[in-house]
Design a protein around this motif. Structure first.
Motif, PDB file in Angstrom:
ATOM      1  N   SER A 109      35.791  57.688  30.284  1.00  0.00           N
ATOM      2  CA  SER A 109      36.771  56.609  30.097  1.00  0.00           C
ATOM      3  C   SER A 109      36.810  55.683  31.310  1.00  0.00           C
ATOM      4  O   SER A 109      37.057  54.483  31.184  1.00  0.00           O
ATOM      5  CB  SER A 109      38.160  57.183  29.811  1.00  0.00           C
ATOM      6  OG  SER A 109      38.602  57.973  30.890  1.00  0.00           O
ATOM      7  N   ARG A 110      36.527  56.220  32.503  1.00  0.00           N
ATOM      8  CA  ARG A 110      36.566  55.379  33.702  1.00  0.00           C
ATOM      9  C   ARG A 110      35.444  54.332  33.662  1.00  0.00           C
ATOM     10  O   ARG A 110      35.651  53.183  34.043  1.00  0.00           O
ATOM     11  CB  ARG A 110      36.446  56.250  34.961  1.00  0.00           C
ATOM     12  CG  ARG A 110      36.678  55.464  36.240  1.00  0.00           C
ATOM     13  CD  ARG A 110      36.749  56.379  37.444  1.00  0.00           C
ATOM     14  NE  ARG A 110      37.973  57.169  37.457  1.00  0.00           N
ATOM     15  CZ  ARG A 110      38.278  58.029  38.417  1.00  0.00           C
ATOM     16  NH1 ARG A 110      37.462  58.209  39.439  1.00  0.00           N
ATOM     17  NH2 ARG A 110      39.400  58.724  38.361  1.00  0.00           N
ATOM     18  N   TYR A 111      34.276  54.741  33.173  1.00  0.00           N
ATOM     19  CA  TYR A 111      33.165  53.783  33.073  1.00  0.00           C
ATOM     20  C   TYR A 111      33.478  52.711  32.021  1.00  0.00           C
ATOM     21  O   TYR A 111      33.147  51.533  32.195  1.00  0.00           O
ATOM     22  CB  TYR A 111      31.862  54.511  32.743  1.00  0.00           C
ATOM     23  CG  TYR A 111      30.637  53.636  32.882  1.00  0.00           C
ATOM     24  CD1 TYR A 111      30.373  52.955  34.075  1.00  0.00           C
ATOM     25  CD2 TYR A 111      29.743  53.481  31.826  1.00  0.00           C
ATOM     26  CE1 TYR A 111      29.256  52.148  34.209  1.00  0.00           C
ATOM     27  CE2 TYR A 111      28.619  52.676  31.947  1.00  0.00           C
ATOM     28  CZ  TYR A 111      28.389  52.011  33.140  1.00  0.00           C
ATOM     29  OH  TYR A 111      27.283  51.195  33.277  1.00  0.00           O
ATOM     30  N   VAL A 112      34.118  53.130  30.927  1.00  0.00           N
ATOM     31  CA  VAL A 112      34.574  52.173  29.908  1.00  0.00           C
ATOM     32  C   VAL A 112      35.508  51.142  30.548  1.00  0.00           C
ATOM     33  O   VAL A 112      35.381  49.931  30.336  1.00  0.00           O
ATOM     34  CB  VAL A 112      35.279  52.919  28.747  1.00  0.00           C
ATOM     35  CG1 VAL A 112      36.083  51.954  27.879  1.00  0.00           C
ATOM     36  CG2 VAL A 112      34.267  53.669  27.897  1.00  0.00           C
ATOM     37  N   THR A 113      36.442  51.623  31.348  1.00  0.00           N
ATOM     38  CA  THR A 113      37.380  50.735  32.034  1.00  0.00           C
ATOM     39  C   THR A 113      36.637  49.721  32.910  1.00  0.00           C
ATOM     40  O   THR A 113      36.934  48.518  32.880  1.00  0.00           O
ATOM     41  CB  THR A 113      38.365  51.566  32.897  1.00  0.00           C
ATOM     42  OG1 THR A 113      39.132  52.405  32.036  1.00  0.00           O
ATOM     43  CG2 THR A 113      39.293  50.670  33.693  1.00  0.00           C
ATOM     44  N   TYR A 114      35.644  50.197  33.672  1.00  0.00           N
ATOM     45  CA  TYR A 114      34.875  49.295  34.545  1.00  0.00           C
ATOM     46  C   TYR A 114      34.142  48.223  33.740  1.00  0.00           C
ATOM     47  O   TYR A 114      34.126  47.051  34.111  1.00  0.00           O
ATOM     48  CB  TYR A 114      33.842  50.087  35.372  1.00  0.00           C
ATOM     49  CG  TYR A 114      34.440  50.920  36.477  1.00  0.00           C
ATOM     50  CD1 TYR A 114      35.536  50.462  37.212  1.00  0.00           C
ATOM     51  CD2 TYR A 114      33.907  52.166  36.804  1.00  0.00           C
ATOM     52  CE1 TYR A 114      36.081  51.230  38.232  1.00  0.00           C
ATOM     53  CE2 TYR A 114      34.452  52.948  37.821  1.00  0.00           C
ATOM     54  CZ  TYR A 114      35.540  52.473  38.526  1.00  0.00           C
ATOM     55  OH  TYR A 114      36.087  53.236  39.534  1.00  0.00           O
ATOM     56  N   ARG A 115      33.515  48.605  32.623  1.00  0.00           N
ATOM     57  CA  ARG A 115      32.728  47.650  31.842  1.00  0.00           C
ATOM     58  C   ARG A 115      33.623  46.599  31.178  1.00  0.00           C
ATOM     59  O   ARG A 115      33.249  45.424  31.102  1.00  0.00           O
ATOM     60  CB  ARG A 115      31.872  48.372  30.792  1.00  0.00           C
ATOM     61  CG  ARG A 115      30.812  49.269  31.369  1.00  0.00           C
ATOM     62  CD  ARG A 115      29.909  48.526  32.362  1.00  0.00           C
ATOM     63  NE  ARG A 115      28.815  47.831  31.710  1.00  0.00           N
ATOM     64  CZ  ARG A 115      28.195  46.773  32.207  1.00  0.00           C
ATOM     65  NH1 ARG A 115      28.590  46.260  33.353  1.00  0.00           N
ATOM     66  NH2 ARG A 115      27.192  46.215  31.552  1.00  0.00           N
ATOM     67  N   VAL A 116      34.774  47.034  30.683  1.00  0.00           N
ATOM     68  CA  VAL A 116      35.709  46.067  30.087  1.00  0.00           C
ATOM     69  C   VAL A 116      36.244  45.126  31.164  1.00  0.00           C
ATOM     70  O   VAL A 116      36.316  43.903  30.978  1.00  0.00           O
ATOM     71  CB  VAL A 116      36.869  46.788  29.358  1.00  0.00           C
ATOM     72  CG1 VAL A 116      37.944  45.794  28.920  1.00  0.00           C
ATOM     73  CG2 VAL A 116      36.343  47.553  28.148  1.00  0.00           C
ATOM     74  N   LYS A 117      36.558  45.692  32.331  1.00  0.00           N
ATOM     75  CA  LYS A 117      37.024  44.862  33.455  1.00  0.00           C
ATOM     76  C   LYS A 117      35.967  43.826  33.837  1.00  0.00           C
ATOM     77  O   LYS A 117      36.270  42.638  34.023  1.00  0.00           O
ATOM     78  CB  LYS A 117      37.353  45.772  34.646  1.00  0.00           C
ATOM     79  CG  LYS A 117      37.952  45.056  35.856  1.00  0.00           C
ATOM     80  CD  LYS A 117      36.933  44.698  36.921  1.00  0.00           C
ATOM     81  CE  LYS A 117      36.338  45.936  37.580  1.00  0.00           C
ATOM     82  NZ  LYS A 117      35.305  45.560  38.593  1.00  0.00           N
ATOM     83  N   ASP A 118      34.696  44.251  33.913  1.00  0.00           N
ATOM     84  CA  ASP A 118      33.604  43.328  34.258  1.00  0.00           C
ATOM     85  C   ASP A 118      33.480  42.209  33.223  1.00  0.00           C
ATOM     86  O   ASP A 118      33.263  41.044  33.574  1.00  0.00           O
ATOM     87  CB  ASP A 118      32.271  44.086  34.354  1.00  0.00           C
ATOM     88  CG  ASP A 118      32.197  44.991  35.584  1.00  0.00           C
ATOM     89  OD1 ASP A 118      33.043  44.812  36.490  1.00  0.00           O
ATOM     90  OD2 ASP A 118      31.330  45.881  35.613  1.00  0.00           O
ATOM     91  N   GLY A 119      33.633  42.583  31.952  1.00  0.00           N
ATOM     92  CA  GLY A 119      33.528  41.576  30.884  1.00  0.00           C
ATOM     93  C   GLY A 119      34.619  40.521  30.997  1.00  0.00           C
ATOM     94  O   GLY A 119      34.367  39.322  30.823  1.00  0.00           O
ATOM     95  N   ILE A 120      35.837  40.951  31.308  1.00  0.00           N
ATOM     96  CA  ILE A 120      36.957  40.014  31.445  1.00  0.00           C
ATOM     97  C   ILE A 120      36.764  39.119  32.672  1.00  0.00           C
ATOM     98  O   ILE A 120      36.896  37.888  32.602  1.00  0.00           O
ATOM     99  CB  ILE A 120      38.298  40.786  31.534  1.00  0.00           C
ATOM    100  CG1 ILE A 120      38.572  41.544  30.236  1.00  0.00           C
ATOM    101  CG2 ILE A 120      39.454  39.821  31.844  1.00  0.00           C
ATOM    102  CD1 ILE A 120      39.750  42.513  30.301  1.00  0.00           C
ATOM    103  N   VAL A 121      36.430  39.729  33.801  1.00  0.00           N
ATOM    104  CA  VAL A 121      36.246  38.975  35.051  1.00  0.00           C
ATOM    105  C   VAL A 121      35.110  37.956  34.910  1.00  0.00           C
ATOM    106  O   VAL A 121      35.246  36.784  35.298  1.00  0.00           O
ATOM    107  CB  VAL A 121      35.984  39.951  36.227  1.00  0.00           C
ATOM    108  CG1 VAL A 121      35.465  39.202  37.448  1.00  0.00           C
ATOM    109  CG2 VAL A 121      37.267  40.715  36.582  1.00  0.00           C
ATOM    110  N   ASP A 122      33.984  38.386  34.318  1.00  0.00           N
ATOM    111  CA  ASP A 122      32.834  37.482  34.182  1.00  0.00           C
ATOM    112  C   ASP A 122      33.112  36.359  33.193  1.00  0.00           C
ATOM    113  O   ASP A 122      32.566  35.253  33.340  1.00  0.00           O
ATOM    114  CB  ASP A 122      31.585  38.275  33.782  1.00  0.00           C
ATOM    115  CG  ASP A 122      31.084  39.159  34.927  1.00  0.00           C
ATOM    116  OD1 ASP A 122      31.579  38.975  36.067  1.00  0.00           O
ATOM    117  OD2 ASP A 122      30.227  40.028  34.686  1.00  0.00           O
TER     118      ASP A 122
END
Length: 409
Positions: A109-122
């Protein structure tokens, strides 16, 4: 006022789904569908605000904003980036992400959180420039995003509540291992409690059952003690609408009985006193330092609800003796009562020495507990059966006052 209807999800504890569904119907929600630890429903902004303010058994209210399928973390990132995040976020706001994952494709779940965060930031960087992006904040973020992945199905939602709704705002102190406020309210509502008879908790700890019972009896919304909800930071927040709902006490009612709480611990009673005062329900509650052994009489025709020690996080020297005493007091002091007891060990329940009319599995924290109802009839069991009642069929039993339908005038 925005009356556009949209989909929502209310999270709760396993075992309380039907009770929460009834609560949501009661505030005018549409298409209410109970699931596992959640209830899906529809409504408008007013419904969303009322669900947070009024629902006693909801842990949080989510508003799904984007659904898609993704087979791997890269696809999750790309799909997240496609959403128009300016509709809910701006570069001067902060956001946080909470992920719940049940999937073979996504194991962390932590990696999921990072990828979603990256998508929003980018998404923001691509639109506004490399240094133009909302900030990530773990605590008290302006916008809280919930990620739910089931297999390859992804739902991104806005968390409208913020802190879990069990954190009412009235608890200023606590004893060791207090019962969760949402679970306490769920047990009370399951018992049929509406404030139409006395209620007793002879092992009240920090007073959670007492306060939640008083809020139900007087029909005070549990959300009125909260300082903030996450939806107050949303772009479409309607302050006037929220203020009108928050200040509407037209549904509050008088409570003509008393709620009685006691505990063997002076420290626990001192803590309960503080919490009761903070909740402003002191006039409804009679509190005393009194061990269970000293209960020799009780108000007639009441309901007993209690959460005795389980021998896990809290224990007493003689657990068998405690549960035998509970049974003894039920039979001799609380005649005519419906008693609701949440416990963990079947061996201790057996020490009560009474046949429960109902058993219901409930999670209390990480403990798989059981809620049991005991109908304490007057006289002997043969007379009880002769009158057509049965412990196995609660419908046949005398209706306690709190379950009687109100007369229509």
């Amino acid at each position: 006022m925005n009356t556009e209807k949209f989909e929502m999800v209310a999270k709760t504890f396993q075992g309380l789904e039907e009770i929460l569904a009834d609560e949501l119907r009661g505030i005018g929600s549409l298409n209410v569908q109970p699931g596992r630890r959640m209830v899906a429903f529809e409504g408008d902004l007013a419904t969303l605000y009322k669900a947070n303010l009024c629902c006693r058994t909801a842990l949080r209210i989510l508003k799904p904003i984007y659904k898609f399928t993704a087979s791997d973390p890269d696809a999750l990132y790309e799909m997240t980036k496609e959403f128009d995040w300016t509709s809910v976020l701006s570069i001067d706001k902060t956001f946080s992400i909470d992920s719940v994952v049940n999937s073979e494709q996504f194991t962390h779940s932590r990696y999921v959180t990072y990828r979603v965060k990256d998508g929003i930031v980018d998404f923001f960087k691509d639109r506004f420039g490399a240094d133009k992006r909302p900030g990530v904040r773990l605590q008290d973020a302006d916008v809280m995003i919930n990620v739910h992945i089931d297999g390859n199905r992804v739902t991104l939602s806005l968390d409208s509540s913020g802190e879990s709704l069990h954190k009412r705002g009235y608890r200023v102190a606590q004893t060791e291992a207090p019962i969760n406020e949402v679970l306490a309210a769920g047990i009370l509502l399951k018992s049929g409690w509406k404030g139409e008879c006395p209620l007793v908790d002879p092992m009240c700890g920090s007073g959670t059952f007492l306060i939640e019972a008083a809020l139900i009896a007087a029909n005070i919304n549990p959300g009125v003690y909260r300082k903030r909800f996450a939806f107050e930071q949303w772009k479409d927040f309607d302050e006037e609408l929220f203020e009108s709902l928050y200040n509407d006490d037209s549904q509050e009612r008088t409570f003509d009985y008393k709620i009685y709480g006691s505990d063997i611990s002076p420290k626990a009673i001192a803590i309960a006193e503080q919490n009761i005062k903070q909740a402003g329900v002191g006039r409804y509650i009679d509190l005393s330092i009194k061990p269970l052994s000293q209960w020799t009489e009780a108000p007639a025709d009441g309901v007993l609800v209690t959460n005795p020690p389980y021998g896990e996080r809290i224990s007493v020297n003689d657990m068998d003796g405690l549960y035998e005493m509970i049974g003894n007091k039920l039979k001799n002091v609380f005649k005519g009562y419906h008693a609701w007891i949440i416990g963990y060990q079947d061996e201790y329940f057996r020490r009560i020495g009474l046949a429960p009319s109902l058993k219901m599995p409930l999670l209390n924290g990480s403990l798989e507990c059981e809620l049991r109802e005991y109908i304490i009839f007057e006289g002997d069991y043969k007379s009880f059966r002769r009158e057509g009642h049965s412990l196995k069929d609660p419908e046949s039993n005398p209706t306690p006052k709190e379950n009687k339908p109100k007369r229509r005038l």
